[in-house]
Design a protein around this motif. Structure first.
Motif, PDB file in Angstrom:
ATOM      1  N   UNK A   1      -8.963 -82.486 -27.749  1.00 40.78           N
ATOM      2  CA  UNK A   1     -10.020 -81.534 -28.050  1.00 40.78           C
ATOM      3  C   UNK A   1      -9.497 -80.101 -28.011  1.00 40.78           C
ATOM      4  N   UNK A   2      -8.643 -79.781 -27.016  1.00 43.18           N
ATOM      5  CA  UNK A   2      -8.122 -78.423 -26.871  1.00 43.18           C
ATOM      6  C   UNK A   2      -7.195 -78.034 -28.019  1.00 43.18           C
ATOM      7  N   UNK A   3      -6.482 -79.010 -28.593  1.00 43.89           N
ATOM      8  CA  UNK A   3      -5.590 -78.698 -29.704  1.00 43.89           C
ATOM      9  C   UNK A   3      -6.387 -78.210 -30.913  1.00 43.89           C
ATOM     10  N   UNK A   4      -7.541 -78.810 -31.159  1.00 48.90           N
ATOM     11  CA  UNK A   4      -8.409 -78.364 -32.250  1.00 48.90           C
ATOM     12  C   UNK A   4      -9.057 -77.030 -31.922  1.00 48.90           C
ATOM     13  N   UNK A   5      -9.537 -76.914 -30.689  1.00 47.52           N
ATOM     14  CA  UNK A   5     -10.210 -75.695 -30.249  1.00 47.52           C
ATOM     15  C   UNK A   5      -9.296 -74.482 -30.372  1.00 47.52           C
ATOM     16  N   UNK A   6      -8.052 -74.611 -29.947  1.00 46.48           N
ATOM     17  CA  UNK A   6      -7.134 -73.471 -29.920  1.00 46.48           C
ATOM     18  C   UNK A   6      -6.748 -73.016 -31.327  1.00 46.48           C
ATOM     19  N   UNK A   7      -6.482 -73.977 -32.216  1.00 44.40           N
ATOM     20  CA  UNK A   7      -6.115 -73.618 -33.584  1.00 44.40           C
ATOM     21  C   UNK A   7      -7.242 -72.835 -34.253  1.00 44.40           C
ATOM     22  N   UNK A   8      -8.468 -73.314 -34.118  1.00 39.92           N
ATOM     23  CA  UNK A   8      -9.612 -72.627 -34.714  1.00 39.92           C
ATOM     24  C   UNK A   8      -9.791 -71.235 -34.124  1.00 39.92           C
ATOM     25  N   UNK A   9      -9.635 -71.129 -32.800  1.00 39.51           N
ATOM     26  CA  UNK A   9      -9.877 -69.846 -32.138  1.00 39.51           C
ATOM     27  C   UNK A   9      -8.844 -68.796 -32.543  1.00 39.51           C
ATOM     28  N   UNK A  10      -7.574 -69.143 -32.463  1.00 39.79           N
ATOM     29  CA  UNK A  10      -6.551 -68.136 -32.722  1.00 39.79           C
ATOM     30  C   UNK A  10      -6.422 -67.813 -34.217  1.00 39.79           C
ATOM     31  N   UNK A  11      -6.739 -68.775 -35.084  1.00 38.43           N
ATOM     32  CA  UNK A  11      -6.786 -68.463 -36.513  1.00 38.43           C
ATOM     33  C   UNK A  11      -7.852 -67.416 -36.775  1.00 38.43           C
ATOM     34  N   UNK A  12      -9.020 -67.607 -36.152  1.00 40.95           N
ATOM     35  CA  UNK A  12     -10.095 -66.634 -36.323  1.00 40.95           C
ATOM     36  C   UNK A  12      -9.800 -65.311 -35.651  1.00 40.95           C
ATOM     37  N   UNK A  13      -9.166 -65.361 -34.475  1.00 38.78           N
ATOM     38  CA  UNK A  13      -8.908 -64.142 -33.714  1.00 38.78           C
ATOM     39  C   UNK A  13      -7.957 -63.201 -34.444  1.00 38.78           C
ATOM     40  N   UNK A  14      -7.083 -63.750 -35.275  1.00 37.07           N
ATOM     41  CA  UNK A  14      -6.162 -62.911 -36.040  1.00 37.07           C
ATOM     42  C   UNK A  14      -6.880 -62.149 -37.149  1.00 37.07           C
ATOM     43  N   UNK A  15      -8.159 -62.479 -37.405  1.00 36.37           N
ATOM     44  CA  UNK A  15      -8.886 -61.903 -38.523  1.00 36.37           C
ATOM     45  C   UNK A  15     -10.072 -61.048 -38.123  1.00 36.37           C
ATOM     46  N   UNK A  16     -10.374 -60.995 -36.834  1.00 35.49           N
ATOM     47  CA  UNK A  16     -11.485 -60.164 -36.348  1.00 35.49           C
ATOM     48  C   UNK A  16     -11.000 -59.336 -35.161  1.00 35.49           C
ATOM     49  N   UNK A  17     -11.691 -58.242 -34.823  1.00 34.67           N
ATOM     50  CA  UNK A  17     -11.337 -57.481 -33.619  1.00 34.67           C
ATOM     51  C   UNK A  17     -11.375 -58.368 -32.380  1.00 34.67           C
TER      52      UNK A  17
END
Length: 299
Positions: A79-95
């Motif tokens: 579950x964490x492997x999916x969670x982290x990829x989604x989070x950091x992909x998004x974090x690179x695109x928003x403040x």
């Protein structure tokens, strides 16, 4: 009565420190994701972090995990492997502050998941504290709406919201995992599972990072190991309803790191929202006073 307060206060303080480490890791990971991509940032961080935690685990001659522990490590790792990829992909695109604010929906969901899965009784002050914290998140979103984000940032926001759904379950899993495994064991084996989930894609997406990224990779790994170990310790000693709202303190760190490292300004409404979040954490985590009879016994 003092003993009851202390028993809750210590895990709350430890969990707060863990969130500070997580926030520092988020800032470093945002820079890494921008520099080498989300897959390589996650792959190398998890490999280094698991190596560090694994060496410590072996040096301490820790016992092998139980069957129940292995099951929890497997579930949480996938579950964490999916969670982290989604989070950091998004974090690179928003403040940074906005990304963390979007993720704040997770602790609110986690309170009710804890009641559903763990059978925890949600006390009124925990609900009120979470609602106050969530209202603070809405104020922050109102402040961020003043900026023109663009389509790429919008996709990043959706990715973070998807990650938040996984993280709500992750909060509950931390409580379940902490009941069957010690903190260091949870850190080592969860990290192993996450790394194992990423490795099959290395022939397609993997690449050696440039030498100037070695330091940030090591730093993000150390922050992650410290945060995960401390948080596992805290969730082993207090219910999720007390600790979940502490996730909101991450915004204070995100605003600071975003301003200092990425020159991302913090608007007045954002500060008001942060104050509401901190107040919500206090209300939710404040232990209930013991009845007079119990207080007399504890004294």
């Amino acid at each position: 009565m003092q003993q009851g307060r202390t028993s809750i206060a210590v895990p709350v303080v430890v969990a707060t420190a863990a969130i500070a480490f997580y926030s520092a890791m988020d800032a470093v990971m945002k820079a890494l994701t921008i520099a080498i991509g989300v897959y390589n940032a996650m792959l190398w961080r998890m490999l280094v972090a698991t190596l560090i935690a694994g060496l410590v685990w072996l040096a301490l001659r820790s016992p092998r995990p139980s069957r129940a522990g292995l099951r929890m490590h497997l579930i949480r790792g996938i579950m964490s492997s999916l969670m982290a990829i989604l989070f950091f992909w998004g974090l690179a695109r928003v403040p940074l502050a906005q990304g963390v604010a979007l993720a704040f929906i997770a602790p609110l969901i986690a309170l009710y998941l804890a009641a559903l899965i763990l059978g925890e009784k949600i006390e009124r002050r925990a609900i009120l504290g979470s609602l106050l914290g969530f209202a603070g998140v809405l104020v922050i979103m109102l402040a961020q709406a003043e900026a023109d984000l663009g389509p790429e940032a919008f996709r990043g926001a959706l990715s973070i919201l998807g990650s938040a759904m996984f993280y709500a379950w992750n909060i509950v899993l931390m409580r379940q995992q902490a009941l069957v495994a010690k903190p260091l064991e949870a850190t080592v084996f969860t990290g192993l599972i996450i790394a194992a989930c990423y490795l099959p894609f290395a022939p397609f997406w993997g690449a050696l990072p440039p030498s100037d990224q070695y330091g940030p990779i090591l730093l993000s790994a150390l922050f992650g190991v410290a945060a995960l170990t401390l948080l596992s310790w805290a969730y082993g000693r207090a219910e999720a309803q007390y600790l979940a709202p502490i996730e909101y303190t991450a915004f204070v760190w995100a605003a600071l790191f975003g301003l200092v490292l990425f020159a991302e300004p913090v608007r007045p409404l954002t500060l008001i929202g942060a104050a509401m979040i901190v107040a919500g954490c206090y209300v939710a985590a404040k232990p209930k006073k013991a009845p007079l009879a119990d207080a007399m016994i504890e004294v």
